[in-house]
Write an enzyme that holds these catalytic residues in place. Structure first.
Site, PDB file in Angstrom:
ATOM      1  N   SER A 153       0.835  -1.184   0.000  1.00  0.00           N
ATOM      2  CA  SER A 153       0.000   0.000   0.000  1.00  0.00           C
ATOM      3  C   SER A 153       0.881   1.249   0.000  1.00  0.00           C
ATOM      4  O   SER A 153       1.703   1.418  -0.899  1.00  0.00           O
ATOM      5  CB  SER A 153      -0.950  -0.053   1.205  1.00  0.00           C
ATOM      6  OG  SER A 153      -1.973   0.907   1.091  1.00  0.00           O
ATOM      7  N   ASP A 301      -8.831  -4.764  -6.381  1.00  0.00           N
ATOM      8  CA  ASP A 301      -8.354  -3.809  -5.381  1.00  0.00           C
ATOM      9  C   ASP A 301      -8.091  -2.454  -6.025  1.00  0.00           C
ATOM     10  O   ASP A 301      -7.023  -2.228  -6.602  1.00  0.00           O
ATOM     11  CB  ASP A 301      -7.080  -4.334  -4.717  1.00  0.00           C
ATOM     12  CG  ASP A 301      -6.474  -3.322  -3.761  1.00  0.00           C
ATOM     13  OD1 ASP A 301      -7.245  -2.606  -3.102  1.00  0.00           O
ATOM     14  OD2 ASP A 301      -5.231  -3.235  -3.678  1.00  0.00           O
ATOM     15  N   HIS A 328      -7.340  -5.768  -0.653  1.00  0.00           N
ATOM     16  CA  HIS A 328      -6.142  -4.951  -0.463  1.00  0.00           C
ATOM     17  C   HIS A 328      -5.212  -5.625   0.537  1.00  0.00           C
ATOM     18  O   HIS A 328      -5.636  -6.049   1.606  1.00  0.00           O
ATOM     19  CB  HIS A 328      -6.531  -3.571   0.049  1.00  0.00           C
ATOM     20  CG  HIS A 328      -5.402  -2.597   0.075  1.00  0.00           C
ATOM     21  ND1 HIS A 328      -4.762  -2.184  -1.064  1.00  0.00           N
ATOM     22  CD2 HIS A 328      -4.794  -1.947   1.103  1.00  0.00           C
ATOM     23  CE1 HIS A 328      -3.811  -1.315  -0.751  1.00  0.00           C
ATOM     24  NE2 HIS A 328      -3.816  -1.163   0.561  1.00  0.00           N
TER      25      HIS A 328
END
Length: 603
Positions: A153, A301, A328
């Site tokens: 991320s 995602d 995610h």
């Protein structure tokens, strides 16, 4: 927004042997820090003190390679009472250290226990700090001068930026679920503000930066008292310094307020600051191309799969791309066309083993990885491998939007269909854009009776049809208002009428112009989202819109039907652009509106 930690039991002895080969050094004396965990301050080029945790392996008599994490989510947490048993950062570091790696985790300036202020995500100071941290690592007696990165991320972007820095210490990186183009693939897909995610993420990170336990408890579904009893805040380097560091965070950019003033990719987030063009990892493509990269994303995602494919198209270096059906972070299965699995396939532990093996092989001097793209097909769970994208077996199939909601091969009869916009139309709270905020699987309800849609549907398919690539919708469209947002959904309708989401695309009319946006980015439309390319819209004007959907690989089973749906809003996720009750009219005919499907003929 964080993943559960892999378990040591899943780490193979082969991987440990590879990492030990990578640890061989020149016989320099071991670090005076000794084995274990140490909290230290590093000093950035401008004098800002950055908080870091250093973990060193035991029983290593020579310098070792380092795994580096640069984060804005607290490098480490100070737990109270029995909370230390849940110290996930330490569990993850222990896993890496068990492989013969040193680990360095650093709080970005303006976050955690670091001093300074953040002028926005992945800002210029933060990027410069990454280079300073690399220099610091190389100078340590326990370092053999080799650094690898692994990030998820936000940390996936910092890891990609490490690779793009051109620093000679960076030998390989693993970037997981990162945002190659943070404007078009996260904050403003199709040029429409993703307010659902960005407002929530901005509030969450602001609460982290000021160590607001009560605000953070709301995100975690707990009471303020419960959180205060378990967590003191970010792990301090020196407890006497923590309050002073947190006080400097008060000058951090108010990201939510800044985004309210952004319409174009080249708009500055703050006066004298940077734009989305400046903070994107692709700004360093040339340098990054030399660094072996394993890039993991998901069809479900956000825009991570689109970003992975953009990186694949625009960078020529050694790269392996893997695109699954994950939520995610890779935790949950999120395949909308199969009964949900309880966990991702492969499991998160296996994903980490593969990531560490990739890094260990590169540190051990293995040949750079061949360029390879592995992807799963939704609806069947089958993984395939290709060296070209889309695969050579893919050919376009053109379907016309026709009268009576028909979707078929060949030409359509002249006519038009009109959607009256329902501003309350929504894809729900667990969609591909919002699930990451909650750490939940991506789930879409049955869309058969979803409100606010205008749809066109094929006859039942004679055979399984695998769609692999970027579907493209071309609309001849008139809007009754001076600006509008168009949302397009590709869906699977089974023989019982249950309608499942497959993928989507969106576009704000202001951003409809096409042109050269640069290699790899917005490949189908060439859309730049920059101010110079904006086009005002006059109500009633007939325009040709090119709306590339997010890429996918999905099998639509024989007997099922393919549905294309149009909406003017996605309430709760995207900013309201089109007023309630406005109309969007789609023209049909021999040169009218079409859906182009990339159909894979391979068995």
């Amino acid at each position: 927004m964080k993943e559960p930690m892999p378990k040591h039991a899943f780490v193979s002895s082969t991987l440990l042997a590879l990492a030990c080969l990578a640890a061989c050094g020149d016989g320099s004396p071991p670090s005076p820090l000794g084995p274990g965990r140490h909290s230290v301050y590093m000093t950035a080029a401008d004098g800002t003190r950055l908080a870091a945790d250093v973990w060193l392996p035991a029983h290593v008599d020579a310098p070792v390679p380092t795994l580096l994490r640069l984060t804005r989510y607290w490098r480490a947490t100070e737990y109270l009472g029995d909370g230390a048993a849940a110290d996930r950062e330490e569990q993850l570091a222990d896993l890496y250290v068990s492989q013969g790696l040193a680990v360095v985790a650093v709080d970005a300036r303006g976050t955690g226990a670091s001093f300074g202020a953040s002028t926005g995500p992945w800002n210029a100071d933060e990027r410069a700090d990454g280079a300073a941290v690399l220099d610091w690592i190389v100078d340590q007696p326990w370092s053999n001068g080799q650094v690898v990165g692994l990030g998820v991320s936000y940390e996936g972007n910092t890891t990609a930026l490490l690779a793009a820095s051109g620093h000679p210490a960076v030998k390989a990186v693993v970037t997981r679920f990162y945002d190659h183009d943070p404007f078009a693939q996260l904050a403003f897909p199709g040029g429409i503000a993703n307010i659902g995610f960005m407002a929530g993420w901005s509030a969450f990170t602001a609460a982290l930066d000021r160590n607001d336990a009560c605000a953070l408890a709301l995100f975690e579904g707990r009471t303020c008292a419960e959180r205060q009893a378990e967590i003191a805040g970010p792990r301090p380097v020196d407890p006497d310094d923590l309050d002073a560091a947190l006080a400097e965070h008060a000058d951090n950019l108010d990201l939510a307020a800044a985004l309210a003033g952004v319409t174009f990719k080249d708009d500055l987030l703050a006066a004298g600051g940077e734009s989305f063009d400046d903070i994107a990892p692709y700004r360093g493509e040339t340098a990054r191309a030399a660094v072996p990269t394993l890039l993991t994303a998901s069809w479900m995602d956000g825009g991570t799969a689109a970003g992975a494919l953009d990186a694949w198209a625009s960078e020529d270096g050694p790269m392996r791309v893997e695109i699954g059906a994950y939520s995610h972070g890779g935790i949950f299965d999120s395949d909308p066309l199969r009964d949900p699995l309880p966990a991702a396939d492969p499991a998160i532990e296996t994903q980490y083993v593969q990531a560490l093996q990739f890094l260990a092989e590169q540190l051990a001097g293995a040949p750079a990885p061949a360029r390879e793209l592995r992807y799963v097909t939704l609806g069947e769970g089958t993984w395939r491998t290709t060296t070209t994208w889309p695969p050579a077996s893919v050919t376009p199939r053109l379907l016309a939007l026709d009268a009576g909601g028909a979707l078929h091969d060949g030409e359509a009869e002249p006519g038009e269909d009109t959607l009256v916009v329902d501003a309350a139309a929504t894809t729900g709270r667990d969609n591909r854009w919002l699930a990451a905020l909650q750490g939940t699987p991506v789930r879409y309800p049955d869309r058969a009776a979803a409100a606010g849609l205008l749809s066109w549907t094929t006859a039942p398919l004679d055979a399984d049809t695998r769609v692999t690539g970027t579907p493209v919708v071309r609309l001849q469209l008139r809007a009754s208002v001076a600006d509008a947002a168009v949302f397009v959904y590709l869906e699977d309708v089974d023989d019982g009428g249950v309608t499942r989401y497959v993928t989507e695309g969106q576009l704000r009319l202001l951003h409809r112009a096409t042109g050269d946006a640069g290699p790899g980015r917005e490949r189908v439309s060439g859309r730049s989202y920059r101010r110079a390319d904006a086009r005002d819209y006059a109500p009633g004007e007939l325009v040709d819109l090119v709306v590339p959907l997010l890429p996918t690989s999905a099998r639509i089973a024989a007997g099922h039907r393919i549905r294309l749906s149009l909406a003017g809003a996605d309430e709760g996720t995207f900013a309201p652009i089109t007023p309630d009750g406005a109309t969007l009219t789609v023209l049909r005919g021999p040169t009218g509106s079409t859906l182009e499907l990339p159909v894979d003929a391979a068995p």
